[in-house]
Design a protein around this motif. Sequence first.
Motif, PDB file in Angstrom:
ATOM      1  N   UNK A   6       1.091  -0.720  -0.324  1.00 22.29           N
ATOM      2  CA  UNK A   6      -0.051   0.152   0.033  1.00 22.29           C
ATOM      3  C   UNK A   6       1.058   0.663   0.375  1.00 22.29           C
ATOM      4  N   UNK A   7       0.554   2.692  -0.595  1.00 26.40           N
ATOM      5  CA  UNK A   7       0.884   3.728  -0.635  1.00 26.40           C
ATOM      6  C   UNK A   7       0.597   4.093   0.771  1.00 26.40           C
ATOM      7  N   UNK A   8       1.484   5.124   0.926  1.00 23.41           N
ATOM      8  CA  UNK A   8       1.000   6.058   2.594  1.00 23.41           C
ATOM      9  C   UNK A   8      -0.329   6.782   2.190  1.00 23.41           C
ATOM     10  N   UNK A   9      -1.212   6.823   1.495  1.00 23.48           N
ATOM     11  CA  UNK A   9      -2.449   7.325   0.917  1.00 23.48           C
ATOM     12  C   UNK A   9      -3.559   6.611   0.851  1.00 23.48           C
ATOM     13  N   UNK A  10      -2.851   5.156   0.473  1.00 17.07           N
ATOM     14  CA  UNK A  10      -4.043   3.671   1.084  1.00 17.07           C
ATOM     15  C   UNK A  10      -3.847   3.513   2.049  1.00 17.07           C
ATOM     16  N   UNK A  11      -3.024   3.358   2.805  1.00  9.06           N
ATOM     17  CA  UNK A  11      -2.472   3.346   4.559  1.00  9.06           C
ATOM     18  C   UNK A  11      -3.607   3.777   5.335  1.00  9.06           C
ATOM     19  N   UNK A  12      -3.567   5.850   4.486  1.00  9.61           N
ATOM     20  CA  UNK A  12      -4.238   6.479   5.477  1.00  9.61           C
ATOM     21  C   UNK A  12      -6.010   6.158   5.647  1.00  9.61           C
ATOM     22  N   UNK A  13      -5.653   5.904   4.021  1.00 11.07           N
ATOM     23  CA  UNK A  13      -7.404   5.736   3.900  1.00 11.07           C
ATOM     24  C   UNK A  13      -7.896   4.762   4.321  1.00 11.07           C
ATOM     25  N   UNK A  14      -6.968   3.413   4.247  1.00 10.09           N
ATOM     26  CA  UNK A  14      -7.556   2.176   4.770  1.00 10.09           C
ATOM     27  C   UNK A  14      -7.710   2.388   6.437  1.00 10.09           C
ATOM     28  N   UNK A  15      -7.379   2.864   6.959  1.00 10.56           N
ATOM     29  CA  UNK A  15      -7.427   2.950   8.189  1.00 10.56           C
ATOM     30  C   UNK A  15      -8.421   3.776   8.966  1.00 10.56           C
ATOM     31  N   UNK A  16      -8.826   4.839   8.423  1.00  9.01           N
ATOM     32  CA  UNK A  16     -10.174   5.161   8.042  1.00  9.01           C
ATOM     33  C   UNK A  16     -10.781   5.273   8.097  1.00  9.01           C
ATOM     34  N   UNK A  17     -11.334   3.881   8.024  1.00 11.39           N
ATOM     35  CA  UNK A  17     -12.406   3.106   7.562  1.00 11.39           C
ATOM     36  C   UNK A  17     -13.241   2.519   8.514  1.00 11.39           C
ATOM     37  N   UNK A  18     -11.699   2.479   9.637  1.00  5.71           N
ATOM     38  CA  UNK A  18     -12.385   1.389  10.661  1.00  5.71           C
ATOM     39  C   UNK A  18     -12.152  -0.218  10.484  1.00  5.71           C
ATOM     40  N   UNK A  19     -12.023  -0.664   9.237  1.00  2.00           N
ATOM     41  CA  UNK A  19     -12.276  -1.726   9.041  1.00  2.00           C
ATOM     42  C   UNK A  19     -10.745  -3.223   9.183  1.00  2.00           C
ATOM     43  N   UNK A  20     -10.598  -3.608   9.043  1.00  3.33           N
ATOM     44  CA  UNK A  20      -8.915  -4.548   9.512  1.00  3.33           C
ATOM     45  C   UNK A  20      -7.953  -4.761   8.840  1.00  3.33           C
ATOM     46  N   UNK A  21      -6.841  -4.826   9.366  1.00  2.00           N
ATOM     47  CA  UNK A  21      -6.256  -5.105   8.104  1.00  2.00           C
ATOM     48  C   UNK A  21      -6.034  -6.315   9.095  1.00  2.00           C
ATOM     49  N   UNK A  22      -5.803  -7.321   8.276  1.00  2.00           N
ATOM     50  CA  UNK A  22      -5.194  -8.875   8.417  1.00  2.00           C
ATOM     51  C   UNK A  22      -4.180  -9.881   8.367  1.00  2.00           C
ATOM     52  N   UNK A  23      -3.699  -9.316   9.476  1.00  3.45           N
ATOM     53  CA  UNK A  23      -1.912  -8.869   8.456  1.00  3.45           C
ATOM     54  C   UNK A  23      -1.316 -10.621   9.180  1.00  3.45           C
ATOM     55  N   UNK A  24      -0.190 -11.261   8.794  1.00  4.32           N
ATOM     56  CA  UNK A  24      -0.051 -13.245   9.227  1.00  4.32           C
ATOM     57  C   UNK A  24       1.756 -12.580   8.900  1.00  4.32           C
ATOM     58  N   UNK A  25       2.335 -12.204   9.501  1.00  2.00           N
ATOM     59  CA  UNK A  25       3.482 -11.381   9.297  1.00  2.00           C
ATOM     60  C   UNK A  25       4.284 -12.589   9.570  1.00  2.00           C
ATOM     61  N   UNK A  26       4.478 -13.860  10.103  1.00  2.00           N
ATOM     62  CA  UNK A  26       5.164 -15.457   9.507  1.00  2.00           C
ATOM     63  C   UNK A  26       4.810 -15.824   8.292  1.00  2.00           C
TER      64      UNK A  26
ATOM     65  N   UNK B  61       3.109 -22.199   7.835  1.00  2.00           N
ATOM     66  CA  UNK B  61       4.360 -22.519   8.241  1.00  2.00           C
ATOM     67  C   UNK B  61       4.626 -22.765   9.328  1.00  2.00           C
ATOM     68  N   UNK B  62       3.535 -21.988  10.942  1.00  2.00           N
ATOM     69  CA  UNK B  62       4.142 -21.812  12.278  1.00  2.00           C
ATOM     70  C   UNK B  62       3.144 -21.935  12.969  1.00  2.00           C
ATOM     71  N   UNK B  63       2.595 -22.028  13.780  1.00  4.38           N
ATOM     72  CA  UNK B  63       1.136 -21.508  14.679  1.00  4.38           C
ATOM     73  C   UNK B  63       2.441 -21.068  16.018  1.00  4.38           C
ATOM     74  N   UNK B  64       2.236 -19.383  16.171  1.00  5.47           N
ATOM     75  CA  UNK B  64       2.671 -19.308  16.858  1.00  5.47           C
ATOM     76  C   UNK B  64       1.792 -17.811  17.179  1.00  5.47           C
ATOM     77  N   UNK B  65       1.593 -17.355  18.070  1.00  2.00           N
ATOM     78  CA  UNK B  65       1.104 -15.665  18.456  1.00  2.00           C
ATOM     79  C   UNK B  65       2.024 -14.866  18.734  1.00  2.00           C
ATOM     80  N   UNK B  66       2.739 -15.692  19.972  1.00  5.51           N
ATOM     81  CA  UNK B  66       4.207 -14.571  19.959  1.00  5.51           C
ATOM     82  C   UNK B  66       5.239 -14.834  19.249  1.00  5.51           C
TER      83      UNK B  66
END
Length: 459
Positions: free
Chosen positions: A278-298, A328-333
């Motif tokens: 996402x560009x910075x503008x997209x990041x800001x616009x998504x943040x303003x919606x109240x929707x969730x960004x579903x991240x999967x860092x691993x 690939x790995x199940x770890x909350x922490x």
Amino acid sequence: MKIYADTALLPEGWKSNVLVEIDKVGRIASLSSDVEAAKAKATADHRVPILLPAPANLHSHAFQRAMAGMSERRGAEALDTFWTWRQIMYRFLDILKPDDIETIAAFVQMEMLEAGYACNVEFHYVHHQPDGTPYAALAELSHRIGAASLDSGIGLTLLPVLYQYGGCDKRPLGPGQIRFGNDFERFAKLHQGATAMLPNLPVDSAIGVAPHSLRAVGQDALRDAVQLAGSGPLHMHLAEQVKEVEEVEAAWGARPTDWLLANHQVAENWCLIHCTQMTDAETDALAATGAIAGLCPITESSLGDGIFNGVRYLSKGGRLGVGSDSNIRISLSEELRTFEYSQRLRDRCRASVATTERSTGRVLFEAVTAGGAQAAGRKSGRIEEGAWADLLVLDGKSLMLDGVKGDEILDMFIFAADDRLVTDVWSAGRHLVKDGCHVASDSIRSRYREVMTRLRQEF
Ligand code: ZN
């Protein structure tokens, strides 16, 4: 049922001598802090040192757990990427039968519980037989995920996935994709079939809708899917890979996040998975919606997706949660640690999301418990009256937590230790993990072993 905790993280912060009463349905009926310890301990059914709200794992493709570790060799192509990984995933899918899918799902749900998650939001896109023919019951495999959740006891939010095309140009599904495909009409029937199992599942179970991505769903069908979801959970992969962004931009005239926000009323029931491009503008616009960004860092690390712009997104009030995606790995922490470390590596800083009031661990943990619950359409994520009793206990006897108080508990859990600190987990009041081990561990593990022995021979 009553749980007494020496310390607990409540919506108003850390509290001592907390008594939580859970009703027969699995909701928190009453809550009090600073109670008289001796008396409360005597009446409680469980006495625990550290009580936390247990988050939902907001994005999973259960079957992929069984191919974890199988894609770490170089292929024939010059560069090994997400797209070559996907070829292996498709080949693996060809040999999976309904019983396998159920067994693998129960196993991964058990692992999620042992890691401290109380809920599995399953983004379920394998619907048909290996040759693409529907099963006699259209929603057969959705029912298998439901059956797995009865074995593991995890809170389930099932998201049957609409998958139409092999790309933005509406090319037909490739051979590896024919198990996923439906037009909207058949998908609606499948969704109805999946919904029909809800009365046979625990009352905290839920169902939502998941149009797979902008590359796999047409614009008309996306509108239909949004309508079908109503105010319930609506999840979609968005902006994971550079190639995907380019393809969407070429076909639809805008980058995925820009396009989505311009063409749909993205609201709090939406959860957009990945958003690593996402560009910075997209990041800001998504943040303003109240929707969730579903991240999967691993998984995003494993697949080389890129780094989510987390510091900026959170500073704009954006909401997020975490999921284990490819499993690939199940770890909350480790999901939380990977998220934070990715920000640090990019920005060459420390404590990137901490505030002067709340530590890194506290900010991350509270974000993902609230965000996971919102994405799951589940009243949980906070230890408060009326919420589902989704709770986890950390090991107060661990040397790591000896003498540790407040936010530092979460910092130790996430950065200095790992999920082995999780001793007990309740999902909607169901006590499923005791002393760090799932209550049906032996049978679930032995069935998984049998399935894996066969799959490894056939793969
Ligand atoms: Zn995914």
